[in-house]
Design a protein around this motif. Structure first.
Motif, PDB file in Angstrom:
ATOM      1  N   ILE A  75      -0.839   7.946   5.638  1.00  0.00           N
ATOM      2  CA  ILE A  75      -1.514   6.805   6.264  1.00  0.00           C
ATOM      3  C   ILE A  75      -0.739   5.524   5.991  1.00  0.00           C
ATOM      4  CG2 ILE A  75      -3.605   5.430   6.306  1.00  0.00           C
ATOM      5  CD1 ILE A  75      -5.034   7.967   5.263  1.00  0.00           C
ATOM      6  N   SER A  76      -0.441   5.292   4.715  1.00  0.00           N
ATOM      7  CA  SER A  76       0.179   4.003   4.407  1.00  0.00           C
ATOM      8  C   SER A  76       1.594   3.950   4.969  1.00  0.00           C
ATOM      9  CB  SER A  76       0.168   3.759   2.906  1.00  0.00           C
ATOM     10  OG  SER A  76       0.765   4.835   2.241  1.00  0.00           O
ATOM     11  N   GLY A  77       2.286   5.087   4.978  1.00  0.00           N
ATOM     12  CA  GLY A  77       3.644   5.099   5.522  1.00  0.00           C
ATOM     13  C   GLY A  77       3.650   4.786   7.010  1.00  0.00           C
ATOM     14  N   ILE A  78       2.782   5.470   7.754  1.00  0.00           N
ATOM     15  CA  ILE A  78       2.718   5.237   9.200  1.00  0.00           C
ATOM     16  C   ILE A  78       2.319   3.790   9.472  1.00  0.00           C
ATOM     17  CG2 ILE A  78       1.454   5.828  11.290  1.00  0.00           C
ATOM     18  CD1 ILE A  78       3.391   7.986  10.511  1.00  0.00           C
ATOM     19  N   SER A  79       1.347   3.315   8.712  1.00  0.00           N
ATOM     20  CA  SER A  79       0.898   1.938   8.925  1.00  0.00           C
ATOM     21  C   SER A  79       2.026   0.953   8.648  1.00  0.00           C
ATOM     22  CB  SER A  79      -0.297   1.650   8.025  1.00  0.00           C
ATOM     23  OG  SER A  79      -0.516   0.280   7.950  1.00  0.00           O
ATOM     24  N   ALA A  80       2.754   1.165   7.553  1.00  0.00           N
ATOM     25  CA  ALA A  80       3.810   0.216   7.193  1.00  0.00           C
ATOM     26  C   ALA A  80       4.878   0.159   8.279  1.00  0.00           C
ATOM     27  CB  ALA A  80       4.430   0.612   5.853  1.00  0.00           C
ATOM     28  N   ALA A 139       0.835  -1.203   0.000  1.00  0.00           N
ATOM     29  CA  ALA A 139       0.000   0.000   0.000  1.00  0.00           C
ATOM     30  C   ALA A 139       0.868   1.252   0.000  1.00  0.00           C
ATOM     31  CB  ALA A 139      -0.925  -0.001   1.214  1.00  0.00           C
ATOM     32  N   LEU A 140       1.968   1.191   0.757  1.00  0.00           N
ATOM     33  CA  LEU A 140       2.863   2.348   0.798  1.00  0.00           C
ATOM     34  C   LEU A 140       3.451   2.629  -0.584  1.00  0.00           C
ATOM     35  CD1 LEU A 140       4.527   4.538   2.156  1.00  0.00           C
ATOM     36  CD2 LEU A 140       6.137   2.811   2.883  1.00  0.00           C
ATOM     37  N   PHE A 141       3.876   1.564  -1.261  1.00  0.00           N
ATOM     38  CA  PHE A 141       4.468   1.784  -2.584  1.00  0.00           C
ATOM     39  C   PHE A 141       3.431   2.295  -3.571  1.00  0.00           C
ATOM     40  CE2 PHE A 141       7.739  -1.159  -0.871  1.00  0.00           C
ATOM     41  CZ  PHE A 141       8.768  -0.228  -0.919  1.00  0.00           C
ATOM     42  N   ILE A 142       2.207   1.778  -3.456  1.00  0.00           N
ATOM     43  CA  ILE A 142       1.164   2.279  -4.343  1.00  0.00           C
ATOM     44  C   ILE A 142       0.931   3.766  -4.101  1.00  0.00           C
ATOM     45  CG2 ILE A 142      -1.293   2.136  -4.886  1.00  0.00           C
ATOM     46  CD1 ILE A 142      -1.132  -0.850  -4.326  1.00  0.00           C
ATOM     47  N   SER A 143       0.906   4.154  -2.814  1.00  0.00           N
ATOM     48  CA  SER A 143       0.627   5.567  -2.551  1.00  0.00           C
ATOM     49  C   SER A 143       1.778   6.440  -3.028  1.00  0.00           C
ATOM     50  CB  SER A 143       0.329   5.793  -1.082  1.00  0.00           C
ATOM     51  OG  SER A 143       1.443   5.458  -0.307  1.00  0.00           O
ATOM     52  N   LEU A 144       3.001   5.907  -2.925  1.00  0.00           N
ATOM     53  CA  LEU A 144       4.142   6.665  -3.465  1.00  0.00           C
ATOM     54  C   LEU A 144       3.986   6.848  -4.967  1.00  0.00           C
ATOM     55  CD1 LEU A 144       7.271   5.283  -1.608  1.00  0.00           C
ATOM     56  CD2 LEU A 144       6.520   7.659  -1.746  1.00  0.00           C
ATOM     57  N   ALA A 145       3.610   5.756  -5.648  1.00  0.00           N
ATOM     58  CA  ALA A 145       3.442   5.833  -7.101  1.00  0.00           C
ATOM     59  C   ALA A 145       2.343   6.828  -7.447  1.00  0.00           C
ATOM     60  CB  ALA A 145       3.104   4.451  -7.659  1.00  0.00           C
ATOM     61  N   LEU A 146       1.259   6.805  -6.659  1.00  0.00           N
ATOM     62  CA  LEU A 146       0.154   7.720  -6.941  1.00  0.00           C
ATOM     63  C   LEU A 146       0.586   9.167  -6.745  1.00  0.00           C
ATOM     64  CD1 LEU A 146      -2.886   5.885  -5.318  1.00  0.00           C
ATOM     65  CD2 LEU A 146      -2.531   6.355  -7.730  1.00  0.00           C
ATOM     66  N   LEU A 147       1.307   9.414  -5.643  1.00  0.00           N
ATOM     67  CA  LEU A 147       1.753  10.783  -5.387  1.00  0.00           C
ATOM     68  C   LEU A 147       2.642  11.264  -6.529  1.00  0.00           C
ATOM     69  CD1 LEU A 147       1.931  13.243  -3.528  1.00  0.00           C
ATOM     70  CD2 LEU A 147       3.880  12.192  -2.432  1.00  0.00           C
ATOM     71  N   ASP A 148       3.528  10.384  -6.939  1.00  0.00           N
ATOM     72  CA  ASP A 148       4.438  10.711  -8.034  1.00  0.00           C
ATOM     73  C   ASP A 148       3.652  11.074  -9.286  1.00  0.00           C
ATOM     74  OD1 ASP A 148       7.108  10.835  -9.060  1.00  0.00           O
ATOM     75  OD2 ASP A 148       6.551   9.094 -10.267  1.00  0.00           O
TER      76      ASP A 148
END
Lengths: 485, 117, 493
Positions: free
Chosen positions: C86-91, C41-50
């Motif tokens: 969210i995903s970063g803190i969760s990870a 989820a963290l990587f997906i959110s990074l990709a989305l932000l990018d």
């Protein structure tokens, strides 16, 4: 090695060294060796910067931009170099002294003590070499935080209480006023860099300048302007070497150093001259100067009396800066150096007396000079230097300060300086006099009392000699400070 | 007439107030959940009322009918009802656990035990 | 292409991982699955932000149904940033959680923690990602229900009552939101956020819309633990398992603040929220009251987790304060603090988790002298605490800097002063812990206490490093927050 790199190293070497001290927790001798090596290395590093600066260069380095117009950056200029020289040089002496004091007194948590000391020196170098107000502020706060464990060192309720006052006053002034002043400056000027001539001209309404200056000066709690001076007497619960190096030299001088920096590089002397914005703060400084002297007379605890004397002497420097002319400024800068040597000597003596006799009250010290002649001799030297008598260094800085008041046509300020010198005599001179000639009251002097451990005596003799050297060779000091203009 | 014509909204408001009052005023955990249920139910009725059209019929294409009720709020509230059921179940489960741990489901008694320990 | 499906995967992966954890019925396996899902989820959110930063907002039609009928996922700068938080803190916290949870939760219930964790995560991510207001409600309830469960799983029986109280308050809040949504739908006939934004101005002078606004503000405020609707928070944070407190501290209230921003700025618009309804006049005093009251209460707490809970309420006050200034800098400060506070508070809770792991308690008296027994843990706590106070070179300083600049921009000197004074309160409560940890007299048991294991320390120090890194290099955080703030305020004008 390029001077830029040297400046960076000067900041990080003590910090890295503190890790080494931490690793040697269980081995006192190698641990103290590391401290001494660090101190020597640091002093050499700072020394090696002199040629570049006297040649007129200002080696500097921008490390990282934190926010637009706000970056971590170092720059070596004459005043900072002077401050760094004093702090790092006296660190060597203090380290020698510390070893004698901490062992002679069987203090606990010695590793923590040496770690925090090294970090504090790192922060002091950062303050000295800061190229802008933000960098200075960062190291200023690190200095506060790293000295807190030193003040609370004994862990008694009294020590914790003192340390609380220390921390809360220093942090609240710095966050409440100094940070606000910085943000104001940043908003008005878009930068916080130290620029010769200041950055505020035509950017802040001249009518508001006195307010901004007051925010800065009260915000620099380490300069101990009244009414924000209470932390300094509170800090006296610390072990004496801490009071000596940090609360007579590094921390308090970081404060007045910042005052001078802000005056010269943020406001600019000409701007202050044109607008007379510094008049109010000049009066505050004059008031602090006299009031602290008067309070010092009432204190029987030796360290407390010295602390109030420091508050008063710091106000000399602030006053010099607020007179805003070059002579007074040079006097202020020189006073940073001369007072450092004088006051550290006195603190060293106070610590030596404490280790040798466990006495803290001046009234109990009558006649001690006869059994501790070296200590009391050094104390006399320190006292005379702070009063400003020849043949000791204190004369020169007071001389320039006095001339500065004349240049500014501030007759009242001149008389304040003179009255204060008389007060200095009144509250400092009796201590060595009674030491030598006073009658031992009550029970006869215990025969077991002798001089403090050798490293301590060596250290205090050394700094006392420094007071004489500064008198004989003021050229170096003057040369560096005159480069400011 | 206008006021009376909107009587279902009055019902919603009255139920909502009753529900909230029970949640706040009663110290018994089960009663709190009951109150919460009444409170939620009022909102269900609100949604159903929004979708209903006067004289409209169920949204099934039938000849001769021109006005239909809006099905969307009804579908939405179905989801909310499910959520409400889940909340009630979880709340009751917690009440059972609390009873097991404290031997009581009265708020003040639980508070007392916490203060004592 | 998989990359075009990222918005759906962001929510779906944790959503599927949740029930799978339940079926696995095994502590370690569930943890492994949940951790992998969290990192994905963290990587997906990074990709989305990018992607958002490169090409602008993404619109995704769930199930291929177009917007007014289907549910639209709409990702712009602000929610891409929130997703990352969210995903970063969760990870990171879930990496920390294994040992800590096994220690604090009954063995047979450990897998339930990860089930709940995944559901909670997908709910929080869902709230942030969706562009449909009813969908917001659904995800809100998914995350809330699972968080009641997570809190109640602690061995401390007080967690049960805390969870129950949270359940009651949370349900009332969610139902308020539901009412608000109903009233909005009544007036506009749509649930899609951008459609709502387009249609509300034409009906904005009706009483129904104003009441909808009031209900939504109150409901979301309750979820955000905005003063004075914060009573559920301190106990919930104090008695939940440490890793769960850490997760909530960094995510749950943050998402609620995001919702506030979304509703005030995007859906209702600046003009309606702040000129017609004059919301800033309510938010500003409430924020200040929250900051001062909660900080003061925090000073007198003996349970450190509870203390941090009160501190969170105060910190939420700073975010609301930023919003109430209604300027680009103010909103930037709020968004920055969203990120920064997540970092520092999670770090602090995680450090306390380490303490709890060894000491079995986090009351002040039990922490005496612990600074020497657990140097790395308490070192982390000190740095995190300094960040909370706002010492330079930490993230807390950056937030405060922007907040004060925002206040100065509007010539609100008094406000700048108050913000600075309030950070001294933080100094006091943080320092009370530091003082006891380093200068307190150790109790009898102190010799048995060892440093926490590396599996706990590494995530802790990752968070602390982030606290310092983002306090020095602010280009990412400030850059994104500024763009997000401009987008939020620009939409309307």
């Amino acid at each position: 090695m390029s001077p830029e790199l040297t400046a960076v190293l000067a900041v990080i070497v003590p910090f890295l060294g503190s890790i080494g001290i931490g690793l040697l927790d269980q081995y006192p001798n190698p641990r103290e060796t590391v401290t001494l090596i660090l101190a020597a290395t640091l002093f050499l590093l700072v020394l090696s910067l002199i040629p570049a600066v006297t040649a007129g260069h200002h080696p500097g380095l921008r490390l990282v931009e934190v926010m637009p117009g706000v970056s971590l950056a170092l720059e070596v200029e004459p005043l900072g170099l002077l401050f760094a020289l004093i702090a790092s040089g006296l660190w060597i002496v203090t380290s020698v002294y510390s070893i004698g004091y901490m062992r002679g007194n069987h203090e606990s948590h010695q590793t923590r003590y040496y770690i925090c000391f090294a970090i504090a020196l790192s922060a002091t170098m950062g303050v000295a070499f800061a190229a802008n107000m933000f960098t200075l502020f960062v190291f200023y706060e690190v200095l506060t935080l790293s000295t807190y464990p030193l003040v609370a060192h004994k862990g008694t309720d009294e020590a914790k209480q003192g340390a609380r006052v220390y921390l809360v006053l220093l942090i609240s002034t710095s966050i409440g006023f100094l940070l606000l002043a910085m943000l104001w400056t940043w908003q008005a000027a878009g930068t916080l860099d130290f620029v010769k001539g200041g950055i505020l001209r035509d950017r802040v309404d001249p009518g508001l300048l006195p307010l901004l200056l007051a925010l800065y000066l009260f915000g620099i709690g380490k300069a101990a302007l009244m009414p924000f001076h209470r932390w300094l007497p509170s800090a006296m619960v610390a072990p004496t070497p801490v009071s000596a190096l940090l609360h007579a030299v590094a921390v308090v001088k970081a404060g007045v150093f910042t005052v001078v920096k802000v005056t010269i590089y943020i406001f600019g002397i000409e701007l202050l001259q044109d607008t007379n914005a510094s008049t109010f703060m000049m009066w505050i400084a004059a008031f602090t100067l006299l009031a602290a002297s008067l309070i010092a007379m009432t204190k029987d605890n030796l360290k407390a009396r010295l602390a109030y004397s420091t508050v008063s002497q710091l106000a000399y420097i602030t006053l010099g800066a607020m007179l805003v002319n070059t002579t007074a400024m040079i006097g202020a800068a020189m006073h940073i150096a001369t007072h450092a040597f004088g006051k550290i000597t006195l603190f060293f003596c106070a610590g030596a007396i404490y280790v040798a006799t466990h006495k803290t009250q001046i009234s109990e010290m009558n006649g001690l000079g006869r059994v501790m002649p070296f200590t009391y001799g050094a104390m006399l030297v320190g006292t005379l230097s702070i009063i400003g008598l020849p043949p000791f260094g204190g004369l020169w800085s007071k001389w320039y300060l006095a001339i500065g008041t004349l240049e500014a046509s501030q007759w009242i300020m001149l008389s304040v300086l003179l009255i204060s010198s008389l007060l200095n005599i009144a509250y400092l001179l009796p201590i060595p006099i009674y030491g030598f000639f006073g009658k031992t009251s009550g029970q006869p002097m215990a025969t077991s009392i002798k001089e403090a451990p050798l490293p301590m005596v060596f250290a205090l003799m050394f700094t006392a000699a420094g007071c004489v050297v500064l008198f004989l060779f003021p050229g170096m000091l003057y040369g560096l400070t005159a480069l400011l203009f | 007439m206008q006021v009376f014509g909107l009587y279902n909204y009055w019902v919603v408001i009255i139920l909502m107030m009753i529900g909230l009052y029970v949640v706040i005023a009663s110290g018994n955990l089960i009663k709190k959940i009951v109150g919460l249920n009444i409170f939620q139910t009022s909102v269900f009725i609100l949604y159903i009322s929004i979708g209903k059209l006067d004289g409209g019929t169920a949204p099934i294409l039938v000849e001769g009918v021109t006005s239909y009720s809006n099905p969307l709020p009804h579908v939405l509230i179905l989801t909310a009802i499910v959520v409400g059921v889940a909340t009630t179940a979880l709340g009751l489960a917690l009440a059972v656990r609390i009873h097991g741990a404290y031997g009581s489901i009265e708020e003040d008694e639980i508070q007392e035990q916490d203060n004592a320990s | 292409m998989i990359s075009t499906q990222l918005p759906a995967l962001q929510v779906v992966i944790p959503l599927l991982a949740g029930p799978t954890c339940l079926l696995l019925h095994h502590s370690r396996l569930s943890w492994g699955l949940a951790t992998s899902a969290s990192w994905v989820a963290l990587f997906i959110s990074l990709a989305l932000l990018d992607q958002v930063l490169a090409t602008g907002p993404i619109s995704y039609e769930l199930g291929g149904w177009a917007a007014p009928w289907g549910i639209e996922y709409r990702i712009d700068e602000i929610n891409a940033f929130v997703l990352l938080i969210i995903s970063g803190i969760s990870a990171i916290t879930i990496s920390f959680a294994r040992a800590s949870i096994e220690h604090e939760v009954h063995n047979k219930q450990v897998y339930l923690v990860y089930t709940g964790w995944m559901l909670c995560l997908s709910g929080l991510l869902g709230i942030a990602i969706t562009g449909d207001v009813f969908n917001v409600f659904v995800f809100l309830e998914i995350s809330s229900l699972s968080s009641y469960l997570l809190i109640s799983l602690s061995r401390d029986r007080r967690a049960l009552t805390a969870a129950f109280r949270y359940l009651v308050m949370g349900t009332i809040g969610a139902t308020f939101i539901l009412i608000g949504i109903a009233l909005l739908y009544m007036m506009t006939g749509t649930l899609n956020m951008s459609d709502l934004a387009a249609r509300i101005p034409s009906v904005s002078d009706t009483r129904t819309v104003k009441i909808a606004f009031a209900f939504l503000t109150a409901g979301i405020g309750l979820k955000a633990a905005m003063f004075p609707m914060h009573f559920w928070l301190p106990n919930a944070y104090a008695y939940a398992p440490s890793a769960i407190s850490a997760l909530f501290a960094g995510t749950a209230t943050k998402v609620a603040i995001y919702l506030l921003l979304r509703f005030f700025f995007t859906i209702f618009g600046v003009e309606f929220s702040f000129e017609t309804m004059k919301l800033d006049r309510i938010l500003l005093p409430l924020a200040l009251a929250g900051i001062f009251v909660a900080s003061t209460v925090a000073i007198f707490q003996t349970d450190i987790k509870r203390m941090l809970g009160y501190s969170s309420i105060a910190q939420i006050g700073y975010m609301v304060l930023g919003v109430s200034l209604v300027s680009v800098t103010g909103v930037t400060a709020a968004i920055l603090h969203l990120f920064n506070h997540a970092l520092m508070k999670t770090a602090l809770f995680v450090a306390l988790g380490c303490v709890f792991f060894r000491v079995g308690s986090v009351t002040r008296g039990d922490l005496a002298g612990i600074g020497y027994a657990m140097p790395w843990t308490m070192g982390a706590f000190v740095l995190g605490g300094l960040s909370l106070v706002g010492i330079p070179l930490t993230v807390g300083f950056i937030s405060k800097w922007y907040l004060i600049v925002a206040a100065l921009e509007q010539q609100m000197w008094w406000l700048a002063g108050l913000v600075l004074i309030s950070s001294l309160l933080a100094l006091v409560y943080v320092w009370r812990v530091i003082e006891i940890a380093y200068f307190g007299t150790p109790g009898d048991r102190s010799t048995e206490i060892k440093e926490a294991p590396a599996t706990l320390l590494i995530p802790t120090w990752i968070l602390i490093t982030a606290n310092i890194y983002f306090g020095v290099d602010t280009s990412l955080t400030v850059g994104v927050a500024e763009r997000a703030a401009q987008a939020l305020l620009g939409n309307v004008s």
